[in-house]
Scaffold this motif. Structure first.
Motif, PDB file in Angstrom:
ATOM      1  N   ILE A   1       0.785  -1.141  -0.031  1.00  0.00           N
ATOM      2  CA  ILE A   1       0.054   0.053  -0.283  1.00  0.00           C
ATOM      3  C   ILE A   1       0.969   1.446   0.105  1.00  0.00           C
ATOM      4  O   ILE A   1       0.370   2.398  -0.875  1.00  0.00           O
ATOM      5  N   SER A   2       1.873   1.340   0.704  1.00  0.00           N
ATOM      6  CA  SER A   2       2.821   2.428   0.858  1.00  0.00           C
ATOM      7  C   SER A   2       3.954   2.208  -0.026  1.00  0.00           C
ATOM      8  O   SER A   2       5.175   2.326   0.702  1.00  0.00           O
ATOM      9  N   LYS A   3       4.268   1.885  -1.028  1.00  0.00           N
ATOM     10  CA  LYS A   3       5.598   1.570  -2.008  1.00  0.00           C
ATOM     11  C   LYS A   3       6.212   2.856  -1.945  1.00  0.00           C
ATOM     12  O   LYS A   3       7.486   2.433  -2.000  1.00  0.00           O
ATOM     13  N   ASP A   4       5.958   3.897  -1.956  1.00  0.00           N
ATOM     14  CA  ASP A   4       6.792   5.004  -2.022  1.00  0.00           C
ATOM     15  C   ASP A   4       7.301   5.769  -0.660  1.00  0.00           C
ATOM     16  O   ASP A   4       8.181   6.421  -0.907  1.00  0.00           O
ATOM     17  N   ALA A   5       6.766   4.985   0.337  1.00  0.00           N
ATOM     18  CA  ALA A   5       7.374   5.427   1.654  1.00  0.00           C
ATOM     19  C   ALA A   5       8.020   4.202   2.407  1.00  0.00           C
ATOM     20  O   ALA A   5       9.376   4.064   2.225  1.00  0.00           O
ATOM     21  N   TRP A   6       7.080   3.306   2.937  1.00  0.00           N
ATOM     22  CA  TRP A   6       7.481   2.095   3.708  1.00  0.00           C
ATOM     23  C   TRP A   6       8.209   1.118   2.763  1.00  0.00           C
ATOM     24  O   TRP A   6       9.168   0.433   3.238  1.00  0.00           O
ATOM     25  N   GLY A   7       7.575   1.195   1.524  1.00  0.00           N
ATOM     26  CA  GLY A   7       8.211   0.242   0.691  1.00  0.00           C
ATOM     27  C   GLY A   7       9.715   0.525   0.210  1.00  0.00           C
ATOM     28  O   GLY A   7      10.216  -0.489  -0.507  1.00  0.00           O
ATOM     29  N   THR A   8      10.334   1.627   0.714  1.00  0.00           N
ATOM     30  CA  THR A   8      11.639   2.132   0.318  1.00  0.00           C
ATOM     31  C   THR A   8      12.367   1.476   1.390  1.00  0.00           C
ATOM     32  O   THR A   8      13.820   1.641   1.102  1.00  0.00           O
ATOM     33  N   THR A   9      12.079   1.119   2.455  1.00  0.00           N
ATOM     34  CA  THR A   9      12.781   0.671   3.467  1.00  0.00           C
ATOM     35  C   THR A   9      13.231  -0.969   3.560  1.00  0.00           C
ATOM     36  O   THR A   9      12.388  -1.729   3.108  1.00  0.00           O
ATOM     37  N   PRO A  10      14.198  -1.201   4.472  1.00  0.00           N
ATOM     38  CA  PRO A  10      14.537  -2.591   4.629  1.00  0.00           C
ATOM     39  C   PRO A  10      13.330  -3.377   5.417  1.00  0.00           C
ATOM     40  O   PRO A  10      12.907  -2.792   6.280  1.00  0.00           O
TER      41      PRO A  10
END
Length: 302
Positions: free
Chosen positions: A286-295
């Motif tokens: 759902i949050s590919k641009d924020a959470w999705g950028t993290t390990p």
């Protein structure tokens, strides 16, 4: 954490305010110059003081007033006002045994669920890290918001992504009279601009879970909403034991008290971890641009 209780006894009555999460201005973006050197002796570090070199064993959060020990479960009950109606409100907070690295800093993952009249309205993962001076930094969050059982939105933000940056949840040595501070910042469309300030120290309070002394009260607010405060009462060795509202412009009039605190069994910890990981799985979709950028979050090393 939000909302209130009209039915507790006078000994457990709540006071004080709710912080809104509205749009931020340049003034909210306290200290965006990350090139400045850290100032570890500051009473409360500014956002510009963030630097990965400030941190050591950062997921081992042993703050006197905000310990985040894996396996801790805190249950709150209260109420709040919405559209003129006072609703029952409950919050369950579990400190998981998961950690997540953001900008080279290891964070403890806290899983929080909010209920209104028994229905889940928010399911959240929040990230916290303690620096070497003892300040607790809030590094990001993934909050799923639900309306009548249907997913509504997930306004996630993560330090270092899309203009968002970390802030202070509670300073190492809270002192009255110290300046307000950013608790994190995310620009529009997330528009997360909460601020904090040490309101009172050395307080006493009683809630259903017990009576506490040497309590620190942190007032949370937004500059864009004057006259509205959410006050959080931090008890030594426990964390938040009471939440209340203050100010003529506070709409939700939220109050919460700690009703139970426990350490999860191994089985309960396994279940909590699995549910937190399932929530993170959704965050990556759902949050590919924020959470999705993290390990990915990992089980903390013993």
């Amino acid at each position: 954490m939000q909302r209130s209780l009209a039915y507790w006894s006078a000994a457990c009555a709540l006071v004080l305010a709710t912080s809104a999460c509205g749009s931020g201005s340049q003034a909210d973006r306290e200290g965006t110059d990350r090139s400045a050197a850290p100032s570890p002796r500051a009473a409360v570090p500014a956002a510009k003081d963030y630097d990965p070199s400030r941190f050591g064993d950062s997921a081992n959060v042993e703050h006197r007033w905000y310990p985040l020990r894996p396996g801790t479960r805190l249950d709150y009950r209260g109420s709040s006002v919405e559209d003129g109606e006072r609703l029952r409100h409950g919050v369950t907070v579990i400190v998981t045994d998961l950690t997540k690295v953001i900008d080279g800093v290891e964070n403890v993952v806290v899983w929080e669920r909010d209920y209104e009249n028994g229905d889940l309205v928010e399911d959240e993962l929040a990230l916290f890290a303690q620096d070497r001076d003892g300040n607790i930094w809030h590094m990001g969050e993934y909050p799923e918001e639900w309306e009548e059982g249907t997913f509504a939105k997930a306004p996630a933000w993560v330090h270092g992504v899309a203009g968002a940056y970390a802030g202070i949840t509670i300073p190492a040595k809270p002192r009255e009279g110290t300046p307000g501070y950013a608790q994190g910042y995310a620009p529009p469309p997330i528009s997360w601009a909460d601020r904090g300030r040490v309101y009172k120290t050395g307080q006493k309070t009683c809630v259903p879970a017990g009576c506490y002394g040497d309590v620190v009260v942190i007032e949370e607010f937004e500059r864009s909403v004057p006259g509205a405060f959410q006050d959080k009462y931090y008890a030594p060795g426990v964390g938040v034991v009471r939440v209340g509202w203050r100010g003529e412009n506070d709409d939700s009039k939220e109050v919460l008290v700690l009703v139970a605190r426990k350490t999860l069994s191994s089985e309960e910890m396994n279940q909590a971890r699995a549910e937190a990981q399932a929530l993170e799985d959704r965050a990556y979709r759902i949050s590919k641009d924020a959470w999705g950028t993290t390990p990915r979050a990992q089980v903390a090393a013993d």
